[in-house]
Every structure is written in structure tokens, then in C-alpha cells.
Design a protein around this motif. Structure first.
Motif, PDB file in Angstrom:
ATOM      1  N   GLY A 217       0.860  -1.361  -0.132  1.00 42.91           N
ATOM      2  CA  GLY A 217       0.319   0.301   0.064  1.00 42.91           C
ATOM      3  C   GLY A 217       0.689   1.759   0.135  1.00 42.91           C
ATOM      4  N   ARG A 218       2.235   0.925  -0.514  1.00 40.02           N
ATOM      5  CA  ARG A 218       3.503   2.754  -0.381  1.00 40.02           C
ATOM      6  C   ARG A 218       3.493   2.517  -2.034  1.00 40.02           C
ATOM      7  NH1 ARG A 218       5.083   3.690   4.790  1.00 40.02           N
ATOM      8  NH2 ARG A 218       5.346   5.301   3.690  1.00 40.02           N
ATOM      9  N   ASP A 219       2.392   3.533  -2.372  1.00 39.83           N
ATOM     10  CA  ASP A 219       3.746   3.901  -3.571  1.00 39.83           C
ATOM     11  C   ASP A 219       4.646   5.432  -3.349  1.00 39.83           C
ATOM     12  OD1 ASP A 219       3.839   5.055  -6.025  1.00 39.83           O
ATOM     13  OD2 ASP A 219       2.065   6.030  -6.932  1.00 39.83           O
ATOM     14  N   VAL A 220       5.758   4.968  -3.295  1.00 39.67           N
ATOM     15  CA  VAL A 220       6.813   5.542  -2.906  1.00 39.67           C
ATOM     16  C   VAL A 220       7.825   6.441  -4.474  1.00 39.67           C
ATOM     17  CG1 VAL A 220       8.925   6.180  -1.440  1.00 39.67           C
ATOM     18  CG2 VAL A 220       6.912   4.798  -0.582  1.00 39.67           C
ATOM     19  N   GLU A 221       8.436   7.770  -3.967  1.00 35.48           N
ATOM     20  CA  GLU A 221       8.856   8.684  -5.921  1.00 35.48           C
ATOM     21  C   GLU A 221      10.203   8.104  -4.713  1.00 35.48           C
ATOM     22  OE1 GLU A 221       8.992  13.449  -4.038  1.00 35.48           O
ATOM     23  OE2 GLU A 221       6.956  11.794  -4.626  1.00 35.48           O
ATOM     24  N   ASN A 222      10.783   7.751  -6.636  1.00 31.98           N
ATOM     25  CA  ASN A 222      11.938   8.578  -6.381  1.00 31.98           C
ATOM     26  C   ASN A 222      12.785   8.578  -5.399  1.00 31.98           C
ATOM     27  OD1 ASN A 222      11.928   5.652  -8.444  1.00 31.98           O
ATOM     28  ND2 ASN A 222      12.920   6.946 -10.184  1.00 31.98           N
ATOM     29  N   ALA A 223      12.670  10.039  -5.389  1.00 29.39           N
ATOM     30  CA  ALA A 223      13.311  10.958  -4.256  1.00 29.39           C
ATOM     31  C   ALA A 223      13.097  10.379  -2.903  1.00 29.39           C
ATOM     32  CB  ALA A 223      12.911  12.631  -4.480  1.00 29.39           C
ATOM     33  N   ARG A 224      12.689   9.770  -2.318  1.00 29.87           N
ATOM     34  CA  ARG A 224      12.482   9.517  -0.917  1.00 29.87           C
ATOM     35  C   ARG A 224      12.854   7.939  -0.920  1.00 29.87           C
ATOM     36  NH1 ARG A 224      11.855  13.125   2.665  1.00 29.87           N
ATOM     37  NH2 ARG A 224      10.671  11.044   4.089  1.00 29.87           N
ATOM     38  N   ILE A 225      13.527   7.254  -1.991  1.00 23.60           N
ATOM     39  CA  ILE A 225      14.266   5.446  -1.433  1.00 23.60           C
ATOM     40  C   ILE A 225      15.122   6.105  -1.946  1.00 23.60           C
ATOM     41  CG2 ILE A 225      14.108   3.525  -2.826  1.00 23.60           C
ATOM     42  CD1 ILE A 225      11.437   4.224  -4.253  1.00 23.60           C
ATOM     43  N   LEU A 226      15.671   5.377  -0.755  1.00 25.49           N
ATOM     44  CA  LEU A 226      17.508   5.198  -0.462  1.00 25.49           C
ATOM     45  C   LEU A 226      17.965   3.381  -0.721  1.00 25.49           C
ATOM     46  CD1 LEU A 226      20.189   6.757  -0.005  1.00 25.49           C
ATOM     47  CD2 LEU A 226      19.283   5.629   2.737  1.00 25.49           C
ATOM     48  N   ALA A 227      18.502   3.531  -2.155  1.00 26.87           N
ATOM     49  CA  ALA A 227      19.525   2.348  -1.864  1.00 26.87           C
ATOM     50  C   ALA A 227      20.493   1.712  -1.041  1.00 26.87           C
ATOM     51  CB  ALA A 227      19.965   1.549  -3.552  1.00 26.87           C
ATOM     52  N   ILE A 228      20.545   0.581  -0.678  1.00 23.22           N
ATOM     53  CA  ILE A 228      21.584   0.412   0.612  1.00 23.22           C
ATOM     54  C   ILE A 228      22.399  -0.820   0.201  1.00 23.22           C
ATOM     55  CG2 ILE A 228      22.466   0.282   2.309  1.00 23.22           C
ATOM     56  CD1 ILE A 228      19.726   1.547   3.728  1.00 23.22           C
ATOM     57  N   GLY A 229      24.133  -0.820  -0.472  1.00 21.08           N
ATOM     58  CA  GLY A 229      25.091  -1.966  -0.594  1.00 21.08           C
ATOM     59  C   GLY A 229      25.593  -1.774  -0.626  1.00 21.08           C
ATOM     60  N   ASP A 230      27.426  -3.038  -0.551  1.00 17.51           N
ATOM     61  CA  ASP A 230      28.172  -2.466  -0.611  1.00 17.51           C
ATOM     62  C   ASP A 230      29.062  -3.395  -2.187  1.00 17.51           C
ATOM     63  OD1 ASP A 230      27.354  -5.645  -0.585  1.00 17.51           O
ATOM     64  OD2 ASP A 230      29.281  -6.361   0.293  1.00 17.51           O
ATOM     65  N   GLY A 231      28.019  -2.996  -3.117  1.00 18.30           N
ATOM     66  CA  GLY A 231      28.323  -3.254  -4.357  1.00 18.30           C
ATOM     67  C   GLY A 231      28.441  -2.117  -5.526  1.00 18.30           C
ATOM     68  N   VAL A 232      29.804  -2.144  -5.994  1.00 22.51           N
ATOM     69  CA  VAL A 232      29.182  -0.467  -6.323  1.00 22.51           C
ATOM     70  C   VAL A 232      29.101  -0.245  -8.048  1.00 22.51           C
ATOM     71  CG1 VAL A 232      31.503   1.090  -5.704  1.00 22.51           C
ATOM     72  CG2 VAL A 232      31.864  -0.322  -7.209  1.00 22.51           C
ATOM     73  N   HIS A 233      29.177  -1.506  -8.582  1.00 28.31           N
ATOM     74  CA  HIS A 233      28.553  -2.120  -9.962  1.00 28.31           C
ATOM     75  C   HIS A 233      27.310  -3.171  -9.527  1.00 28.31           C
ATOM     76  CE1 HIS A 233      32.553  -1.201 -11.401  1.00 28.31           C
ATOM     77  NE2 HIS A 233      32.929  -2.101 -10.465  1.00 28.31           N
ATOM     78  N   THR A 234      26.613  -2.902  -8.605  1.00 29.69           N
ATOM     79  CA  THR A 234      25.368  -3.917  -8.379  1.00 29.69           C
ATOM     80  C   THR A 234      24.555  -2.606  -7.668  1.00 29.69           C
ATOM     81  OG1 THR A 234      25.795  -4.787  -7.165  1.00 29.69           O
ATOM     82  CG2 THR A 234      26.128  -5.662  -8.744  1.00 29.69           C
ATOM     83  N   ASP A 235      24.873  -2.975  -6.278  1.00 30.71           N
ATOM     84  CA  ASP A 235      23.963  -1.910  -5.908  1.00 30.71           C
ATOM     85  C   ASP A 235      23.431  -0.015  -6.494  1.00 30.71           C
ATOM     86  OD1 ASP A 235      22.499  -3.520  -3.679  1.00 30.71           O
ATOM     87  OD2 ASP A 235      25.141  -3.587  -3.542  1.00 30.71           O
TER      88      ASP A 235
END
Length: 290
Positions: free
Chosen positions: A219-237
Motif C-alpha cells: 500500500g505504499r507508492d513511494v517516489e524515487n526521491a524518497r527511496i534510498l538504496a543500500i549496498g556494498d557493491g558499486v557495480h550492482t547496488d
């Protein structure tokens, strides 16, 4: 310019949802990372949504069981998007044909379990390479052996014009203290040899489409500006986040711990050198998720 932060709380209020990598961020392939778990629990307690976005070739249910075995509590996340689910959907839609040569370990054979979300799925059959219409690559036969040992089979497959479906674009992963090869290393080799590889995990769009569908199911339609991606891969995450126009938090203490001289936090000069070398510019960086 990448900003080094101290804790997730420093920036948490800027985001309504997190797309969080698993291996190297939330667990080390053996056990949960307590500080990361606590950070995600606190983020959810503040109203945020945590979507675990993983290049695991497993289905979502399989990843849930794995997280339980590692000690990652269920109150640290809301839902899961796996490259396995995205790749399985493509397979059952006939992306590389119906007769396929399977590359992976016996434990990975559940990749072929029925996927009920697909109407009229293609009847997939595993056959020897000589009889195959395509290749399903879930991971190496032996994750500790040099991927180059697959050259003879891949040369034959390329000459036949077979497409390779890669269920996990990661090149390597650290299981505790042991570094293992992933399906992405084989797909990269096949592409370098002139074959065609199809990818469904990070940094490629299908898995992000799936992650957004998982958000919508909550039930959540979140715009891109309010999403944060977290990860340890520069070529993936990080590359995937850039391609999706969302911010990223790079965990320097994972795959790039030695290059970034990360103990508790990255060495700023080493981090800058590493990111420049890899032509990557995450929004933020931190030693470990906490």
C-alpha cells in the motif's frame, strides 16, 4: 561528492523506503550483523519501509528461511525482492527456450519449482548442453573454482547461439571469511567470449520493478526521491540506484573493505581513490550499516 555518514539515523528522515542489499550489509553469509539489524528495526519503528533487494537466485520464501537461519529477525524488514524471482519469471516465459542446460549446485535446483504467478508457463526441461536451447546459470558448479574452467562449454554454447539467463549478477560474495564466485562471473565470461547473457538482478531494471511492486503490495507508492538504496557493491547496488535515479548508501566495509581501508569507517582518501577508480559516485558512504 559522496558524503560519509556515521549512522543511518543521520539521513533516515529523508527517505520513506529503503532498498537494502543483504550479503555484506545485513548478514555475512553465516550470521546476522547486529548493528545493521538494529538500524533497520529503528528505521521501521519510525515508519519507514524496508525492502530487501537481493541478487540471491533463490525465491523469496527461500531467502526468508535463510534469513531466519542467520538470525535476522522478521521485524527488521517488510518484504523481499530477489533476482531469483525476477529470473524465474523470465525463464517460465521462455526467455531462453524450453530445453535448458542448468549451471549450478544441487541445492539450486529449486529454481525450477513452479511459479504460479505466470499464466501458461513454458514447460522447462533440463537437458545436456548438446541438446539445450538455452542456459540457466544460477551459480558455479563449484564457487571456489576459477570461472575460466567453463571456457570449453561456453565456446560450444556460443557457437550454438545459446542465450544465458543469469539469476545472480554478483561477481563474488564473501561467505564469512571465504570469497566465492557467483553466477555473474560466469555470465561476464560468456559475454566476453561473444555469447549473450540476460540479467535480472541488480543493477538491471527488472529487479527494481519487482521491488516497487512489492512496495505497492504494502500500500505504499513511494517516489524515487524518497527511496534510498543500500549496498556494498558499486557495480550492482550503487550502479543500479544511479540507473533508477534513486540515492545510494555505499557500505565500504563489505566487498571493498581492503580497498577503502575500512575498519569502523572508511579512510576518506582511500574511499575517494576507490570510487574514482571504479567511476562510481554514491550519495553517501559508511563503514558498516548501523
Amino acid at each position: 561528492m559522496t558524503r560519509i555518514i556515521t549512522t543511518l539515523k543521520d539521513i533516515a528522515a529523508n527517505y520513506d523506503a529503503l532498498f537494502v542489499d543483504l550479503w555484506g550489509c545485513v548478514h555475512d553469509g553465516v550470521r546476522a550483523l547486529p548493528d545493521a539489524v538494529a538500524a533497520l528495526q529503528a528505521y521501521r519503528a519510525g515508519g519507514g519501509i524496508v525492502v530487501l533487494v537481493t541478487n540471491s537466485p533463490r525465491a523469496r520464501a527461500g531467502v526468508e528461511k535463510q534469513l531466519d537461519s542467520f538470525g535476522v529477525p522478521r521485524d527488521a524488514w517488510d518484504t523481499i525482492a530477489t533476482s531469483g524471482d525476477s529470473a524465474r519469471a523470465a525463464m517460465f516465459q521462455g526467455a531462453v527456450g524450453e530445453k535448458v542446460w542448468f549451471v549450478g549446485q544441487p541445492v539450486d535446483e529449486r529454481f525450477f519449482d513452479p511459479l504460479h504467478l505466470i499464466e501458461n508457463p513454458a514447460p522447462i526441461t533440463c537437458v545436456p548442453l548438446e541438446d539445450a536451447e538455452g542456459i540457466i546459470c544460477v551459480g558455479p558448479f563449484d564457487p571456489l573454482r576459477d570461472p575460466a574452467e567453463m571456457r570449453p562449454q561456453f565456446l560450444y554454447a556460443k557457437q550454438k547461439g545459446l542465450k544465458l539467463l543469469c539469476a545472480n549478477p554478483d561477481i563474488v560474495v564473501d561467505r564469512g571469511e571465504v570469497r566465492e564466485w557467483c553466477a555473474g562471473a560466469l555470465a561476464r565470461l560468456y559475454t566476453e567470449m561473444g555469447g549473450e547473457s540476460l540479467y535480472f538482478g541488480k543493477p538491471h531494471p527488472p529487479i527494481y520493478d519487482l521491488a516497487r511492486r512489492r512496495l505497492l503490495s504494502l500500500g505504499r507508492d513511494v517516489e524515487n526521491a524518497r527511496i534510498l538504496a543500500i549496498g556494498d557493491g558499486v557495480h550492482t547496488d550503487v550502479a543500479g540506484a544511479t540507473g533508477e535515479d534513486i540515492d545510494s548508501l555505499f557500505i565500504s566495509g563489505g566487498l571493498a573493505a581492503s580497498e577503502t581501508k575500512t575498519s569502523h569507517q572508511p579512510d576518506e582518501t582511500a574511499l575517494r581513490h576507490y570510487l574514482d577508480k571504479e567511476k562510481s559516485e554514491p550519495t553517501y558512504a559508511i563503514g558498516f550499516l548501523r
